[in-house]
Write an enzyme that holds these catalytic residues in place. Sequence first.
Site, PDB file in Angstrom:
ATOM      1  N   LYS A 260       0.757 -43.577  -3.871  1.00 44.31           N
ATOM      2  CA  LYS A 260      -0.304 -42.579  -4.065  1.00 44.31           C
ATOM      3  C   LYS A 260      -0.840 -42.661  -5.492  1.00 44.31           C
ATOM      4  CE  LYS A 260      -1.110 -37.530  -4.214  1.00 44.31           C
ATOM      5  NZ  LYS A 260      -0.586 -36.172  -3.923  1.00 44.31           N
ATOM      6  N   ASP A 265      -4.923 -34.334 -10.011  1.00 45.49           N
ATOM      7  CA  ASP A 265      -5.073 -33.490  -8.821  1.00 45.49           C
ATOM      8  C   ASP A 265      -5.352 -32.050  -9.239  1.00 45.49           C
ATOM      9  OD1 ASP A 265      -5.040 -32.361  -6.340  1.00 45.49           O
ATOM     10  OD2 ASP A 265      -2.888 -32.691  -5.948  1.00 45.49           O
ATOM     11  N   LYS A 272      -5.930 -25.529  -7.593  1.00 43.36           N
ATOM     12  CA  LYS A 272      -4.567 -25.133  -7.969  1.00 43.36           C
ATOM     13  C   LYS A 272      -4.610 -24.054  -9.050  1.00 43.36           C
ATOM     14  CE  LYS A 272      -2.264 -29.634  -7.362  1.00 43.36           C
ATOM     15  NZ  LYS A 272      -1.326 -29.234  -6.305  1.00 43.36           N
ATOM     16  N   ASP A 283       0.243 -37.306 -10.643  1.00 41.07           N
ATOM     17  CA  ASP A 283       0.048 -37.493  -9.201  1.00 41.07           C
ATOM     18  C   ASP A 283      -0.233 -38.952  -8.813  1.00 41.07           C
ATOM     19  OD1 ASP A 283       0.348 -36.156  -6.844  1.00 41.07           O
ATOM     20  OD2 ASP A 283      -1.753 -35.528  -6.685  1.00 41.07           O
ATOM     21  N   ASP A 342      -6.319 -29.580  -1.228  1.00 41.13           N
ATOM     22  CA  ASP A 342      -5.179 -29.919  -2.097  1.00 41.13           C
ATOM     23  C   ASP A 342      -4.159 -30.799  -1.362  1.00 41.13           C
ATOM     24  OD1 ASP A 342      -3.689 -29.975  -4.375  1.00 41.13           O
ATOM     25  OD2 ASP A 342      -2.878 -27.942  -4.170  1.00 41.13           O
ATOM     26  N   GLU A 344      -4.507 -33.726  -0.378  1.00 42.88           N
ATOM     27  CA  GLU A 344      -5.361 -34.918  -0.464  1.00 42.88           C
ATOM     28  C   GLU A 344      -4.557 -36.219  -0.408  1.00 42.88           C
ATOM     29  OE1 GLU A 344      -4.139 -33.451  -3.025  1.00 42.88           O
ATOM     30  OE2 GLU A 344      -3.435 -35.161  -4.201  1.00 42.88           O
ATOM     31  N   ARG A 346      -2.071 -37.229   1.457  1.00 42.29           N
ATOM     32  CA  ARG A 346      -1.884 -37.787   2.799  1.00 42.29           C
ATOM     33  C   ARG A 346      -3.171 -38.416   3.317  1.00 42.29           C
ATOM     34  NH1 ARG A 346      -0.090 -31.980   4.913  1.00 42.29           N
ATOM     35  NH2 ARG A 346       0.606 -31.997   2.747  1.00 42.29           N
TER      36      ARG A 346
END
Length: 493
Positions: A260, A265, A272, A283, A342, A344, A346
């Site tokens: 990833k 993020d 968030k 991230d 959020d 994101e 996956r």
Amino acid sequence: MSFKTDIFPLIASRAVKRVQLAAVEAGFVHNNLVLLADKDHLDALDALLAPGEATFLRQAAAHDVSSFSFPRAEGVLFVRILKSEKDPYIALEDARLAGNELLGELRRYKIETLGIQNLCAENRVLAFAEGLALGSYQFLKYFTKASEKALQEIRISADSASPADITEANALLEAVFLTRDLVNEPHSHFNSIQLGDAVALAAKEYGFEAEIMGKEKIEALKMGGLLAVNRASQIPPRFCVLEWNPKGAKNSKPVVLVGKGVVYDTGGLSIKPSEAMDYMKCDMAGAATVIGALAVAAKTNLPVHIIGLIPVTDNKIGENALAPGDIITMGSGKTVEVVNTDAEGRIILADALHYAKKYEPSLAFDIATLTGSAVRALGTQAICYMGTAPKGVKNNLEESGFATYERLVELPLWKEFGDELKSNIADFKNLGSSNAGMITAGKFLENFVDYPWLHLDIAGPAFLRNANGYRTKDGTGVGVRLLYNFLKKQYLQ
Ligand code: BES
Ligand code: ZN
Ligand code: ZN
């Protein structure tokens, strides 16, 4: 808003000289450490100590004191007595931690070169050196003042570890440091373009192949997930393909490692709260782990064919942002109702996992800082993992987890968890209920694989707010030592 895209941060950070191990003939340098397996072997020290010192050490050791320092004219003699421990993996970890604990004293004495004499500490001398080296890592690039003297070299006598073992340990350390450096780069200096550049540079430096795809190619591949997450960004996405395909590879079909690569993020429109956002440069830790794994494989000439796939974007807000409720069409052609922007990771991983099908992988991993629920379940000590790979592969992986102390706990991918992802308007939702979020994330990904697959959620151990032993604060490089150990176990033994 302006982003610098031309400067390339990796070069400057790699110029920092980090500690290395060196093989030497037996013989002392100025500052030396003597490592003992347990307190039953104190006799071995008699030749090195004055009679008064030896008596003192015996008395203290009888009371379980295990660390001693004897400052002398030519340098300091450190003595460390390891704990007796039956479990071989805990014994190794105790040695790593003892190595890390020596650092405070080395810093106090401003020691740059340390010799290690192994007096009956079996294979634990390398583990001790590994803990010491890993703990000595610092990320100093953004300080304007020159740093203090730090440990540069750990000299290990030839009777303690073979030169080949030392070369291998150095390659692994370098890869972990590279991974930590990449994670520690702030987003201000490390956007999607720069992550792509870093992959290209690492490929050149270590000798693996890399293709960095830009937005047009990503569009041509119809990676609707990656493009959707990137929609509000000023910076275009990247899709990186890394390959290490050595002559004589033991696997006829490659191992695929998907990482990833969310360089920052914010959560997107499902934004968030600040206390959950300030460290979200981490991230892309999965991506950094994949880069580190390819680097160590190439550096050690590991005879395993490996493909790395890294979808890269930030997750930002803006006029054009992906909105909760939107429906997107993924690279596989499946549709997804985006309930929460959020979630994101996956979405971009699914496009990469779908892309991986063309390699017919013998085994594929994805490595991702995927869910807060993985952190809540297991904290920072363990990787949550799950997947469809055979039991034997899982056993090897768990064993590698204990051997490297990057431990994993398996969670079930029961069908019922997948029911939570049913949407009444698209093929899937990108979010399950508020329970077991790390499993529903895994169930989401499962829809995009047709090969033996393992999902590693590293959200807990990838980035630490406080140092923990030799795992330094911030990026830990988790996964690099684990994957290297596993690949050797799975394909070479
Ligand atoms: N990047 C986060 C997960 C994360 C959490 C990484 C903590 C590192 C440390 C991920 O994209 C995310 O935001 N997940 C959300 C999903 C939620 C909206 C379902 C989460 O787990 O909180
Ligand atoms: Zn997120
Ligand atoms: Zn994320």
